[in-house]
Scaffold this active site. Sequence first.
Site, PDB file in Angstrom:
ATOM      1  N   ASP A   1      -3.821   4.851   0.629  1.00  0.00           N
ATOM      2  CA  ASP A   1      -5.165   4.897   1.191  1.00  0.00           C
ATOM      3  C   ASP A   1      -5.265   5.963   2.273  1.00  0.00           C
ATOM      4  O   ASP A   1      -4.322   6.172   3.032  1.00  0.00           O
ATOM      5  CB  ASP A   1      -5.533   3.534   1.772  1.00  0.00           C
ATOM      6  CG  ASP A   1      -5.652   2.486   0.681  1.00  0.00           C
ATOM      7  OD1 ASP A   1      -6.370   2.750  -0.287  1.00  0.00           O
ATOM      8  OD2 ASP A   1      -5.007   1.433   0.803  1.00  0.00           O
TER       9      ASP A   1
ATOM     10  N   LYS B   1      -3.880   4.165  -5.052  1.00  0.00           N
ATOM     11  CA  LYS B   1      -3.485   2.914  -4.396  1.00  0.00           C
ATOM     12  C   LYS B   1      -1.957   2.750  -4.462  1.00  0.00           C
ATOM     13  O   LYS B   1      -1.329   3.159  -5.445  1.00  0.00           O
ATOM     14  CB  LYS B   1      -4.170   1.767  -5.131  1.00  0.00           C
ATOM     15  CG  LYS B   1      -3.875   0.378  -4.607  1.00  0.00           C
ATOM     16  CD  LYS B   1      -4.610  -0.643  -5.464  1.00  0.00           C
ATOM     17  CE  LYS B   1      -4.144  -2.059  -5.155  1.00  0.00           C
ATOM     18  NZ  LYS B   1      -2.780  -2.319  -5.599  1.00  0.00           N
TER      19      LYS B   1
ATOM     20  N   LYS C   1       2.071   6.326  -8.525  1.00  0.00           N
ATOM     21  CA  LYS C   1       1.821   7.700  -8.035  1.00  0.00           C
ATOM     22  C   LYS C   1       3.085   8.561  -8.080  1.00  0.00           C
ATOM     23  O   LYS C   1       3.090   9.641  -8.652  1.00  0.00           O
ATOM     24  CB  LYS C   1       1.383   7.639  -6.567  1.00  0.00           C
ATOM     25  CG  LYS C   1      -0.054   7.933  -6.345  1.00  0.00           C
ATOM     26  CD  LYS C   1      -0.431   8.011  -4.902  1.00  0.00           C
ATOM     27  CE  LYS C   1       0.426   7.296  -3.899  1.00  0.00           C
ATOM     28  NZ  LYS C   1       0.356   5.842  -3.963  1.00  0.00           N
TER      29      LYS C   1
ATOM     30  N   LYS D   1       7.756   6.305   3.636  1.00  0.00           N
ATOM     31  CA  LYS D   1       8.912   5.694   2.956  1.00  0.00           C
ATOM     32  C   LYS D   1       9.878   6.755   2.443  1.00  0.00           C
ATOM     33  O   LYS D   1      11.031   6.458   2.131  1.00  0.00           O
ATOM     34  CB  LYS D   1       8.461   4.822   1.780  1.00  0.00           C
ATOM     35  CG  LYS D   1       7.697   3.572   2.187  1.00  0.00           C
ATOM     36  CD  LYS D   1       7.630   2.543   1.068  1.00  0.00           C
ATOM     37  CE  LYS D   1       7.001   3.056  -0.223  1.00  0.00           C
ATOM     38  NZ  LYS D   1       5.569   3.404  -0.102  1.00  0.00           N
TER      39      LYS D   1
END
Lengths: 456, 298
Positions: free
Chosen positions: B131, B14, B19, B45
Site C-alpha cells: 500500500d 496488495k 508481487k 523486508k
Amino acid sequence: MTIDLNDKPLPPLVKTNSIEQVRYPCSIAAMHSVSAIPRVIPITHCGPGCADKQFVNLAMYNAWQGGGYGGGAVVPSTNASEREVVFGGADRLRELIGATQNILDADLFVVLTGCISDLVGDDVGSVVREFRDAETPVTFAETGGFKGNNFTGHELVARAIIDQYVGPYDGPKQAGLVNVWSLLPYHNPFWRGDLAEIKRILEGAGLTVNILFGQHSGGVAEWKTIPQAQFNLVLSPWLGLDVARHLERTYGQPFLHVPVLPIGAKACADLIRRVVAFAGLDPAPAEAFIAAEERIYYSYLEDFTTFYAEYWWGLPAKFAVLSDSTYNLALTKFLVNQLGLIPALQIITDNPPEEFRPAIEAEYRTIAEDVSTEVEFEEDSYIIHQKLLRTDFGHKPPIIFGTTWERDVAKGLKAPIVEVTFPTTYEVVLSRSHVGYRGALTLLEKIYTTIVSASA
Amino acid sequence: MGTKVIKQIAIYGKGGIGKSTTTSNITAALAEAGYKVMQFGCDPKSDSTNTLRGGDYIPSVLDLLRENARVDAHKAVFEGFAGSYCVEAGGPQPGVGCAGRGIISAFQLLKQQEIFEELDLDIVIFDVLGDVVCGGFAVPVREGIANHVFTISSSDFMAIYAANNLFKGIKTYSDKGGALLGGVIANSINTDFQRAIIDDFVEKTQTQVIEYVPRSLTVTQSELQGKTTIEAAPTSEQAQIYRQLARNIIAHTESKVPSPLDSQELRDWSSDWGRRLIEEETRPRRKARPRRAAALAS
C-alpha cells in the site's frame, strides 16, 4: 484621518497562507520554559539548528536576555540527521542523555522532541525511563513544531514535569500556598522582573508563593510542593488554564483565573482582594499592604502629574497594542484606567485557542466602567501593519506598544513605540518590570521618556 | 550510454498478492532475453530479489547506510539470474524510524552515484510494498523515476481495493509529471468468473489487463528451490506466460491516467459482484482459457 506612508492608495487587505515577520516560534522553543526553572536543563532531540534558532530568536534578538545557567548555547541536542529519520533516533538520544548526565550539573533534565522524532514516532518515553535510576532525573515532552507554538509547548513542558517528576500526591494541603501560572518566560522580555513583582505582591497579601520560573523560584524543590498548594492562580487571559485544569483533576486543587495581569495600583488592589477572598485569608494584612503600596505609588504619580498636565500638547491621546494576549489586556486596562488614554487598535498576536477567544473579547468590551473596545486576533505582521496604517488615530500619532517589527511603520506614522513582546530587539532587559506597583512606575518612565526624547 | 533512455517501471499491489514472485519472473525473463535489467526491491523486508539469487538475502542499501554515513552504492548491487542486477532498499526494524524516507534515501544514493547509467541498464523494475501508505512509498510514482506503473491484482476484493487506491495515487501525481498507469497484471486468475471481475474493474477504471497469470503449483515448487519459475521450470506453461508478460511490458509504451472509483462506487461495485458471486457458487466452475487480453493482441 487615515495616515498613509506614501500618500498612495493602500493595497487590499487579503489574508494569505504565509506569515511575514513571525511573532512566535514553534513549541520546541519551550526549552526556555525549562531553562527558566533554576538548575533545570533542557535536552533537545531535534534536527540541527532547531535549538539554536530558538535560542537566538527568544533569548538573543529578544531583549538580549541570554541563556542563563542551562539555557541558550548550553542546551544539548541530538542534531538528528537522515540516519535518525530512517532508523529512528532512540539510540542517539540514549547516547546524548548519558553524556549529558556525565557533563552537566543539574537538578532535572527535560527532553524536548522536535518534528523529526515526533513524525517518525521515536519511543522517547522508553528511552527516558531507562534513566530512572540516574543521578539526575529525566522527563520528556513531545514538542514537535506541528504541535503548535511556544505557548502550547510551555503547557506541554509544565504538564510533563508535573506528571513525570512531581508525581502523585495525596497528602495535606498547605493553607495560603499558591502556584502561579502567568507570563511565558523569555517570550515576554520582562518576565523575570514581572514574576518577581507578582510574587512580592502576593506575599504582601499574605500568601506563600510558588512562582515556579525565574530567579525567585526555588527550582525543583519548589515544583515538588505544587501538589501541596491550596490553589492555583492563573494570571493571564488563557495561558496556564490547561495546566490549572490538569492540576485540578490530578491533585483536586481549585484554581482562580484572573485574566488581567495587574499593572498599577488599581489592578493590583483588585487582584489582591480577589485572591484574598478566594483563599479565605484575613483581609487586614492585605489591606495594610495595599495602603502602604498605594501611599508610595501615588506619591510618585503625584510628581508625574505635573509633567502629565503641563506637557499635554506633546503627548499621544490614543494608543495601539500589538502583542501577546497577557500583555495586551494588561496594558490596555492600565492605559485606559490609570492614564485615560483612548484605545484605538488592539491586536492579539499569540494565536490563542479558539475556545478562549470569546472570553478574551468580553474583557475588552468592559475594559473600564465607561469604556468598551474591540480586540482582533492576527499573526501575520503584514496584516497587522496594514491595520495599523488604516486606523484613524485623530490629529496626533498614537503611541504604539508592540515589537521591533513595528519600528518602520511607527517611523512612517511618526509615532513613539515601546517594544513589549517578542521580538524586542531594541531593548536590553534584565530585571526591569512593567507590572505591579513598581513595574507600573517603570512603565510610565519608559513610555514618557520615549515620547519626550523624540524631540532630542 | 549517452542519450539512452532507461525504461523504469514500478510494480505495486496488495501485500501477499505475488508481487515479488511476478516481478522476479519478469526480471528473469527479460535477463534471459538479453536485456540489462535491475530489480529494485522497495520493501523493508528486503526479500524481493531472493529468487533471483538462489534464495539468498543480500545486504540492503540501508544496511550499508546504517553502518556508514558515506556509502559506495556499488556495494548494494548484486548479480542475479542470467546477469540481472539485484538491489534491495531495505528499511528500519519494524515499528522504528521511517521506512518511507528509507526508500527515498536508498533511491537517491543510487541516483546520485549514477549507477543506472554506469551499468548501461535497459530497464529498472521497482517492486514496491503493497500500500502507498506515505510519500516514501509513492517515490517511484513521482516525477523522474518510473515511467510506467503496473499493479498486480487478483480478483479478490481487497486486492482490487489496494489497486484502486494506487490509481488514486497515480491520478494525484498525473498532472505533476508523475508516472502513469500501464495496466493491471491479473494474478491468480483461474476461472472465467475471476477474469470477469478483473475485466469489469479495468473497464470501469479505464485501464487494461496487461496479462492474465494463473495460479500454478510450478511457481510454488520453484520458490521452494529459491528460484524463479523461469529458472527452475523454463519449459513450463507458467514460464511461457511470464515470458509473454515480460514481452508485453517491454513493448508497452503508452500509459494513461486511470479513473479510480470513489468509495461509494467501489462499495456498490463490490456488492454487485458479491451478489453475482453467490449466484456463481451454485453453478459448476469452469477453467479459464489461458489467453492474453484481446486488447494486447498486437
